[in-house]
Design an enzyme around this catalytic site. Sequence first.
Site, mmCIF file in Angstrom:
data_model
loop_
_atom_site.group_PDB
_atom_site.id
_atom_site.type_symbol
_atom_site.label_atom_id
_atom_site.label_comp_id
_atom_site.label_asym_id
_atom_site.label_seq_id
_atom_site.Cartn_x
_atom_site.Cartn_y
_atom_site.Cartn_z
ATOM 1 N N THR A 201 -43.220 -41.490 31.142
ATOM 2 C CA THR A 201 -42.393 -40.798 30.166
ATOM 3 C C THR A 201 -43.208 -40.516 28.911
ATOM 4 O OG1 THR A 201 -41.611 -42.880 29.221
ATOM 5 C CG2 THR A 201 -40.341 -41.962 31.047
ATOM 6 N N GLU A 346 -36.807 -39.236 34.393
ATOM 7 C CA GLU A 346 -36.207 -40.141 35.362
ATOM 8 C C GLU A 346 -35.449 -39.417 36.476
ATOM 9 O OE1 GLU A 346 -36.541 -42.376 31.453
ATOM 10 O OE2 GLU A 346 -36.113 -40.335 32.101
ATOM 11 N N LYS A 456 -25.811 -41.732 12.382
ATOM 12 C CA LYS A 456 -24.635 -42.566 12.146
ATOM 13 C C LYS A 456 -24.437 -42.708 10.645
ATOM 14 C CE LYS A 456 -26.224 -43.843 16.393
ATOM 15 N NZ LYS A 456 -27.567 -43.541 16.951
ATOM 16 N N TRP A 461 -20.314 -39.981 13.445
ATOM 17 C CA TRP A 461 -21.507 -39.366 14.025
ATOM 18 C C TRP A 461 -21.711 -37.958 13.476
ATOM 19 C CZ3 TRP A 461 -21.575 -40.475 20.044
ATOM 20 C CH2 TRP A 461 -21.853 -41.831 20.239
#
Length: 563
Positions: A201, A346, A456, A461
């Site tokens: 990754t 993934e 946050k 949010w």
Amino acid sequence: MSINEEFVEKAQEFYDYPLTLLNLIKWGVDTFPEQEVIYAPPDAPKLRLTFAQVWDRVRRLASALEQLGVKPGDPKRLGTRVGVLEWNSHRYLELYYAVPGLGATLHTVNIRYSPEDLVYTINHAGDEILFIKDEFMPLLQAILPKLKTIRKVVVMSDKPEPPQVKLPGIEVYEYEDLIKRSNPYEFGDVDERTVATLFYTSGTTGLPKGVFFTHRQLVLHAMGISISTAAPPYELTIKDVVMPLVPMYHVHAWGGPHAMFLTGQRYIYTGRMDWGYILKTISEEKVTYVFGVPVILYLLLTHPDSSKYDLKGLKYGNGGSAIPEGLYKLARSRGIIVINGYGLSETAPVIAQALFKTQSLNWPEDKKENFLMKGLRQIPLVFLRVVDDQGRDVPRDGKTIGELVVRAPWLTPAYYKDPGKTKDLWRGGWLHTGDVAVWDSDGYIWIMDRLKDVIKSGGEWIVSTRLEDIISTHPAVGEVAVIGVPHPQWGERPVAVVVPRPGKKITEDDIKNYLMKFVEKGEIPKWWVPDKVIISERELPKTSTAKADKKALRELYKNVLSS
């Protein structure tokens, strides 16, 4: 006698067809033997190979690999790991098939990694043989003393007379010489559950994590994207000419090198990315479909030579991150059809695209464009959910945010040598993407942000990508990233980092006043407006996969609201 007993008894009497990468390329060669693969680097003559010629080279390369000591694996253990450091090329395509075809494991090494991460991933993978483009030799020489498992190096070059390379304690070979002096290999079958590929990754949070995929998974992935890209709005056929501008070291180049032998399209690999040269090649070769991350589209559209070329009708498959609305509109002004796609390292990677349903075809154009820019549907054999932190489906109301989770037959079963992170990835039996999304009553998915990038603030949010979308539509904005920065009262507050378009000037007040127009229209709340807008004359820092590096930006500006 039960059906299973009869199956076992007769197992030697029929051919149990394996889903392997070799059967992909063999079918493609049988069906489209004269179709072309073109290697068109900016600093060497174009090379045109037919599918049949590519297959011949794959077989010769396999013979050479066997002579170099490459050993097969099986479903319980990896075969010899073969690493590759190379730009997009016909050589890389040949390695995509020759290495797994022997039952060994191809490690597509990320050439954009730092030297430290290169050392870590090559050692962690246990690569024994390294194929490397000659221009990367100074890098290899610098890190070679730290590489624990490399025993042999094969040098690849576009030069008529490749450089002579000597490395202490390492056997060195030359790629084309191996091809020329090897006979075509007679492949046998490998078990379809043998690991074919391994890569890492992008490493934006901690050390890079290894993911791996079997032959069976990659064949099913290729079939899934072949079906989805034949449907609207892609509608790709054998007549299309494809130029992948996603690196071949990055998540199987999004499956293109595998799907191409099912779809029979002409493919063009451009070596090192030279944007002016790529625009010229798109025109010369009549390219109809390009795919890559948003920054690549931005670089093509803002290159000084861009206006010389007619790009009307070109389709651009976008992935890696959401496309900013301003960039989408710039592309549409040039007649480019941008189509959203989605996936992760993934997930091999493709699991969703902006695919139309029957009723979608009758939508008004503005609704179609919004969907092409941001919407998603799962591709064949993929199942998606949007869940809360208890793993329960959130309402399909287009408003309630949850994490996107997925099941598909081509997801990595684990992080390589990392059971702890694997357990977190697969909690509840679904792969957790780390992306927050909403879904609507028709089942369309709308990605909102990365969990780690959601801001946050005061217990609420703020979706950074929504702010980026709006800011990107300002005519003077070239690039933008919105990050959460620590705030003593609110926990975090948004800060926008803006890079002007070439030749344009812009101020912090210009951006804040522009955002207030959207506040007045009720599109965002006033408290979403960033506390600070930083105007940068340098391009945004990028990850190894050309995304804006928000981790680096958060570190750079972590004290900007407290100073």
